[in-house]
Design a protein around this motif. Sequence first.
Motif, PDB file in Angstrom:
ATOM      1  N   ASN A 164       0.856  -1.188   0.000  1.00 13.29           N
ATOM      2  CA  ASN A 164       0.000   0.000   0.000  1.00 13.29           C
ATOM      3  C   ASN A 164       0.890   1.235   0.000  1.00 13.29           C
ATOM      4  O   ASN A 164       1.988   1.223   0.585  1.00 13.29           O
ATOM      5  CB  ASN A 164      -0.874   0.040   1.248  1.00 13.29           C
ATOM      6  N   TYR A 165       0.413   2.307  -0.632  1.00 13.29           N
ATOM      7  CA  TYR A 165       1.163   3.554  -0.643  1.00 13.29           C
ATOM      8  C   TYR A 165       0.228   4.703  -0.978  1.00 13.29           C
ATOM      9  O   TYR A 165      -0.900   4.512  -1.444  1.00 13.29           O
ATOM     10  CB  TYR A 165       2.311   3.495  -1.667  1.00 13.29           C
ATOM     11  N   LYS A 166       0.691   5.908  -0.710  1.00 15.51           N
ATOM     12  CA  LYS A 166      -0.016   7.128  -1.086  1.00 15.51           C
ATOM     13  C   LYS A 166       1.031   8.187  -1.406  1.00 15.51           C
ATOM     14  O   LYS A 166       2.238   7.958  -1.211  1.00 15.51           O
ATOM     15  CB  LYS A 166      -0.953   7.596   0.031  1.00 15.51           C
ATOM     16  N   TYR A 167       0.585   9.340  -1.887  1.00 18.50           N
ATOM     17  CA  TYR A 167       1.493  10.445  -2.168  1.00 18.50           C
ATOM     18  C   TYR A 167       1.192  11.581  -1.204  1.00 18.50           C
ATOM     19  O   TYR A 167       0.023  11.932  -0.973  1.00 18.50           O
ATOM     20  CB  TYR A 167       1.316  10.934  -3.609  1.00 18.50           C
ATOM     21  N   ILE A 168       2.243  12.154  -0.638  1.00 18.84           N
ATOM     22  CA  ILE A 168       2.077  13.294   0.271  1.00 18.84           C
ATOM     23  C   ILE A 168       2.947  14.460  -0.202  1.00 18.84           C
ATOM     24  O   ILE A 168       3.850  14.269  -1.024  1.00 18.84           O
ATOM     25  CB  ILE A 168       2.435  12.925   1.719  1.00 18.84           C
ATOM     26  N   ILE A 169       2.671  15.630   0.337  1.00 23.42           N
ATOM     27  CA  ILE A 169       3.392  16.842  -0.053  1.00 23.42           C
ATOM     28  C   ILE A 169       4.090  17.425   1.176  1.00 23.42           C
ATOM     29  O   ILE A 169       3.485  17.539   2.242  1.00 23.42           O
ATOM     30  CB  ILE A 169       2.425  17.894  -0.632  1.00 23.42           C
ATOM     31  N   LYS A 170       5.344  17.776   1.008  1.00 25.39           N
ATOM     32  CA  LYS A 170       6.063  18.526   2.035  1.00 25.39           C
ATOM     33  C   LYS A 170       6.189  19.959   1.555  1.00 25.39           C
ATOM     34  O   LYS A 170       6.872  20.232   0.569  1.00 25.39           O
ATOM     35  CB  LYS A 170       7.453  17.925   2.293  1.00 25.39           C
ATOM     36  N   ARG A 171       5.493  20.867   2.243  1.00 22.86           N
ATOM     37  CA  ARG A 171       5.485  22.264   1.845  1.00 22.86           C
ATOM     38  C   ARG A 171       6.812  22.937   2.179  1.00 22.86           C
ATOM     39  O   ARG A 171       7.608  22.424   2.973  1.00 22.86           O
ATOM     40  CB  ARG A 171       4.327  22.996   2.532  1.00 22.86           C
ATOM     41  N   LYS A 172       7.019  24.112   1.592  1.00 18.47           N
ATOM     42  CA  LYS A 172       8.285  24.828   1.796  1.00 18.47           C
ATOM     43  C   LYS A 172       8.493  25.239   3.249  1.00 18.47           C
ATOM     44  O   LYS A 172       9.625  25.405   3.702  1.00 18.47           O
ATOM     45  CB  LYS A 172       8.322  26.078   0.899  1.00 18.47           C
ATOM     46  N   ASP A 173       7.375  25.419   4.003  1.00 16.05           N
ATOM     47  CA  ASP A 173       7.512  25.791   5.412  1.00 16.05           C
ATOM     48  C   ASP A 173       7.728  24.580   6.314  1.00 16.05           C
ATOM     49  O   ASP A 173       7.769  24.704   7.540  1.00 16.05           O
ATOM     50  CB  ASP A 173       6.287  26.575   5.880  1.00 16.05           C
ATOM     51  N   GLY A 174       7.845  23.388   5.716  1.00 14.96           N
ATOM     52  CA  GLY A 174       8.121  22.179   6.485  1.00 14.96           C
ATOM     53  C   GLY A 174       6.896  21.384   6.885  1.00 14.96           C
ATOM     54  O   GLY A 174       7.029  20.266   7.400  1.00 14.96           O
ATOM     55  N   THR A 175       5.695  21.933   6.673  1.00 10.40           N
ATOM     56  CA  THR A 175       4.477  21.205   7.034  1.00 10.40           C
ATOM     57  C   THR A 175       4.250  20.040   6.057  1.00 10.40           C
ATOM     58  O   THR A 175       4.604  20.119   4.882  1.00 10.40           O
ATOM     59  CB  THR A 175       3.251  22.122   7.036  1.00 10.40           C
ATOM     60  N   ILE A 176       3.639  18.994   6.578  1.00 18.46           N
ATOM     61  CA  ILE A 176       3.366  17.800   5.790  1.00 18.46           C
ATOM     62  C   ILE A 176       1.876  17.756   5.462  1.00 18.46           C
ATOM     63  O   ILE A 176       1.031  17.795   6.353  1.00 18.46           O
ATOM     64  CB  ILE A 176       3.773  16.525   6.542  1.00 18.46           C
ATOM     65  N   ASP A 177       1.571  17.675   4.195  1.00 21.47           N
ATOM     66  CA  ASP A 177       0.189  17.623   3.711  1.00 21.47           C
ATOM     67  C   ASP A 177      -0.098  16.181   3.285  1.00 21.47           C
ATOM     68  O   ASP A 177       0.364  15.726   2.243  1.00 21.47           O
ATOM     69  CB  ASP A 177       0.018  18.586   2.534  1.00 21.47           C
ATOM     70  N   LEU A 178      -0.866  15.475   4.114  1.00 17.94           N
ATOM     71  CA  LEU A 178      -1.054  14.050   3.899  1.00 17.94           C
ATOM     72  C   LEU A 178      -2.118  13.716   2.855  1.00 17.94           C
ATOM     73  O   LEU A 178      -2.062  12.649   2.237  1.00 17.94           O
ATOM     74  CB  LEU A 178      -1.433  13.372   5.221  1.00 17.94           C
ATOM     75  N   ASN A 179      -3.092  14.606   2.659  1.00 20.44           N
ATOM     76  CA  ASN A 179      -4.277  14.179   1.915  1.00 20.44           C
ATOM     77  C   ASN A 179      -4.707  15.068   0.757  1.00 20.44           C
ATOM     78  O   ASN A 179      -5.765  14.834   0.179  1.00 20.44           O
ATOM     79  CB  ASN A 179      -5.448  14.019   2.895  1.00 20.44           C
ATOM     80  N   THR A 180      -3.916  16.084   0.387  1.00 19.16           N
ATOM     81  CA  THR A 180      -4.313  16.938  -0.734  1.00 19.16           C
ATOM     82  C   THR A 180      -4.411  16.144  -2.033  1.00 19.16           C
ATOM     83  O   THR A 180      -5.323  16.349  -2.839  1.00 19.16           O
ATOM     84  CB  THR A 180      -3.313  18.094  -0.906  1.00 19.16           C
ATOM     85  N   ILE A 181      -3.503  15.205  -2.263  1.00 19.32           N
ATOM     86  CA  ILE A 181      -3.497  14.439  -3.503  1.00 19.32           C
ATOM     87  C   ILE A 181      -4.586  13.368  -3.505  1.00 19.32           C
ATOM     88  O   ILE A 181      -5.287  13.181  -4.504  1.00 19.32           O
ATOM     89  CB  ILE A 181      -2.112  13.804  -3.734  1.00 19.32           C
ATOM     90  N   CYS A 182      -4.746  12.671  -2.385  1.00 18.26           N
ATOM     91  CA  CYS A 182      -5.683  11.542  -2.351  1.00 18.26           C
ATOM     92  C   CYS A 182      -7.065  11.919  -1.845  1.00 18.26           C
ATOM     93  O   CYS A 182      -8.031  11.195  -2.086  1.00 18.26           O
ATOM     94  CB  CYS A 182      -5.113  10.425  -1.486  1.00 18.26           C
ATOM     95  N   GLY A 183      -7.186  13.032  -1.109  1.00 14.72           N
ATOM     96  CA  GLY A 183      -8.488  13.476  -0.643  1.00 14.72           C
ATOM     97  C   GLY A 183      -8.864  12.944   0.730  1.00 14.72           C
ATOM     98  O   GLY A 183      -8.238  12.026   1.265  1.00 14.72           O
ATOM     99  N   ASN A 184      -9.903  13.545   1.312  1.00 13.16           N
ATOM    100  CA  ASN A 184     -10.460  13.128   2.599  1.00 13.16           C
ATOM    101  C   ASN A 184     -11.927  12.765   2.427  1.00 13.16           C
ATOM    102  O   ASN A 184     -12.700  13.540   1.865  1.00 13.16           O
ATOM    103  CB  ASN A 184     -10.343  14.264   3.628  1.00 13.16           C
ATOM    104  N   PHE A 185     -12.308  11.591   2.963  1.00  9.62           N
ATOM    105  CA  PHE A 185     -13.689  11.138   2.858  1.00  9.62           C
ATOM    106  C   PHE A 185     -14.113  10.505   4.185  1.00  9.62           C
ATOM    107  O   PHE A 185     -13.355   9.709   4.763  1.00  9.62           O
ATOM    108  CB  PHE A 185     -13.845  10.133   1.714  1.00  9.62           C
TER     109      PHE A 185
END
Length: 414
Positions: free
Chosen positions: A357-378
């Motif tokens: 299993n895997y997903k894609y996450i984003i690490k923003r320039k300020d260091g915050t981790i965005d877990l669900n922008t790519i895959c969404g929240n439901f």
Amino acid sequence: MRHLFFIIMLLLSSLKTISQTIEEVSEPYNIRSIIFKGPTEDQFPLLKLGNPIYLEFDDLLANEQDYYYKIIHCNYDWSKSSLLKSQYLKGVDNQRITNYENSYSTLQPYSNYQLTIPNENVKLKVSGNYILEIYNNDYELQFSRRFVVYTDLVTVGATVKRSRDFNFLNEKQVVQFNINTTNYAVVNPKKEIKVTILQNYHWPTAINNIAPQFTLGSELVYKYDKETSFFGGNEFYNFDTKDLRAPTAAIAKIELNDLYNHYLFSNVHRSKRPYSYYPDVNGDFVVRTLQGRNSSREAEYTKVHFSLPYTEELALDDVYIYGKHNNYSINEDNIMTYNEKNGMMEGTLALKQGFYNYKYIIKRKDGTIDLNTICGNFHNTENNYTILVYYRVFGELYDSVIGVGSANSRSISN
């Protein structure tokens, strides 16, 4: 006075060191396929006191080097506890891992190491949070993993509810639970009992330090609407390489060079698409092979190629391939790069044969981790929740774990 000042500063420095949280350490490039579990197949060892834990990993250097293990007992906040080793261990750690074998007829040679605790050298004596550390022959820390040992002294009942916050009505899940202390006397539950709530055994999103909302006799009730809520996320992407030569619904192409190369079909951004259920293992992985009988020694390593269309949502931030396969670490090994020729974000991982299993996450320039922008929240995503109940009697030196509860969002209700 100067001497006294120096002693006070030294004591304060020692206290600060003791209270520091012990974080898990990611493995080096040569250590791969770390499997760490208790009696169940979930790769987070949550076990009743007296039950075994299992560790397995591969060393791609394949030179049969020596590895040693060390066990650390921790407080509720994962700082090192004040217990002496003799108070939480029966026997001694710092022992060499003696159960290892080399891979058999694989393109990528490796040495496979296996460890079980308790063993003839050491047993655990108390419940609580633990860290298992693995060192090489030069006593350099290679990696570490958390595990939790509990006793059944209280019972925990839990349910998953849909969020009542209209801002997140379709995105969040709320865990509501109660702790029954009928069979275990608790003097001051609001101060002596602490809880941790985990979604899919994922520590970075754990909720801690939630006090009971109210008490009913011997029952502590946690019926919050916001304080115990989690973003639902989405089902994980998955692929299966148990058969080296067979493309699947997820695998578009297979090539053989120095190793097998599995090219996955490009994934899509799912945040704005309707939710679709399909079974997953909540970020986990299982090593398995059809090309041999013993997957620990005979499974091949393959280069798995991932791709994701670039969109404006990604901006110039970093995108990572995320999953239990590397303990949800974020490093240069699983970062994706932009391919100007096809407009895709691409990444390659060397993974042992199996189901992932895997997903894609984003690490923003300020260091915050965005877990669900790519895959969404439901709100109807299938997630597993675990409630850990910690207790420290006044005057005790450590936090024990006196109960565990669980719930799954398959039975979510309004």
